[in-house]
Design a protein around this motif. Structure first.
Motif, PDB file in Angstrom:
ATOM      1  N   ALA A  98     -54.772  82.637 -17.727  1.00 41.87           N
ATOM      2  CA  ALA A  98     -55.640  82.799 -16.560  1.00 41.87           C
ATOM      3  C   ALA A  98     -55.275  81.775 -15.481  1.00 41.87           C
ATOM      4  CB  ALA A  98     -57.108  82.635 -16.963  1.00 41.87           C
ATOM      5  N   LEU A  99     -55.034  80.544 -15.901  1.00 37.10           N
ATOM      6  CA  LEU A  99     -54.642  79.506 -14.943  1.00 37.10           C
ATOM      7  C   LEU A  99     -53.270  79.826 -14.349  1.00 37.10           C
ATOM      8  CD1 LEU A  99     -55.335  76.820 -13.617  1.00 37.10           C
ATOM      9  CD2 LEU A  99     -54.354  75.654 -15.616  1.00 37.10           C
ATOM     10  N   ASP A 131     -57.660  78.238 -20.519  1.00 37.60           N
ATOM     11  CA  ASP A 131     -57.052  79.561 -20.674  1.00 37.60           C
ATOM     12  C   ASP A 131     -55.760  79.546 -19.855  1.00 37.60           C
ATOM     13  OD1 ASP A 131     -56.277  82.228 -20.522  1.00 37.60           O
ATOM     14  OD2 ASP A 131     -58.333  82.973 -20.344  1.00 37.60           O
ATOM     15  N   VAL A 175     -61.314  79.481 -15.809  1.00 39.30           N
ATOM     16  CA  VAL A 175     -60.043  79.151 -16.473  1.00 39.30           C
ATOM     17  C   VAL A 175     -60.281  78.562 -17.863  1.00 39.30           C
ATOM     18  CG1 VAL A 175     -58.805  78.825 -14.304  1.00 39.30           C
ATOM     19  CG2 VAL A 175     -59.891  76.845 -15.402  1.00 39.30           C
TER      20      VAL A 175
END
Length: 200
Positions: A68-69, A65, A57
């Motif tokens: 992404a998280l 990120d 992440v």
């Protein structure tokens, strides 16, 4: 100082309302900005996120990120709960600092803008709640267009928040953002004139 909590669903138009309020010279504290400050590299929040979710992440520069998280937490309520346990106390502490600064400055009215104001149990931080409202289909259409995500992904994100109708029922003021931007601005200007100009 009177503190008005501004909330709404994802893609309901909170940021647009915030920009109008800031243009009018109103003091605004944005919980999303505080959430970013709470997890910058070097903070306890950042370390806790990496320990909980792993290095996947992180961006190359070490920052979180967020997309992404987001993919992890919107697909998994347990993961979302873990993230909130890390970030909500840090956001609360930063919010209290910012509000204290505004009080020292002598501000009479301030807006605390938080998408999860009700869900995070932060309503005690504000004197009243204003809700930016759109219906579900409008919300889905705006979210998929804005973030370039699928309808399924958009529905996952909506499922992570309180339904808009439930939020609207909690609002002392409901700002209807189903129409044109000019109509939204008209509503905000009218409300600001009525509630904020004289610090009522």
């Amino acid at each position: 100082m009177r503190i008005i909590g501004l909330t709404g669903g994802i893609a309901s138009g909170k940021s647009t309302v915030t920009r109008i309020l800031e243009r009018l010279g109103t003091a605004v504290i944005d919980a999303d900005q505080l959430a970013r400050e709470a997890v910058v590299p070097g903070t306890a929040g950042h370390r806790a996120i990496v320990e909980t979710f792993g290095p996947a992440v992180l961006l190359p520069d070490g920052a979180i990120d967020r997309p992404a998280l987001g993919r992890i937490i919107f697909a998994d309520p347990v993961a979302r709960g873990k993230l909130e346990a890390i970030t909500h106390p840090a956001i609360a502490a930063l919010a209290e600092q910012k509000l204290a600064e505004l009080r020292r400055r002598g501000e009479r009215v301030a807006f605390y803008v938080a998408p999860l104001l009700i869900e995070a149990g932060a309503t005690g931080r504000v004197d009243e709640i204003w809700v930016v409202y759109v219906d579900r289909e409008t919300q889905l259409a705006r979210l998929t267009a804005r973030d370039g995500i699928t309808r399924h992904e958009a529905e996952q994100r909506l499922a992570a928040q309180m339904p808009m109708e439930e939020k609207a029922a909690r609002g002392a003021v409901v700002i209807d953002n189903r129409g044109e931007p000019s109509e939204l601005e008209r509503q905000v200007l009218m409300l600001w004139d009525r509630h904020c100009r004289a610090g009522d």
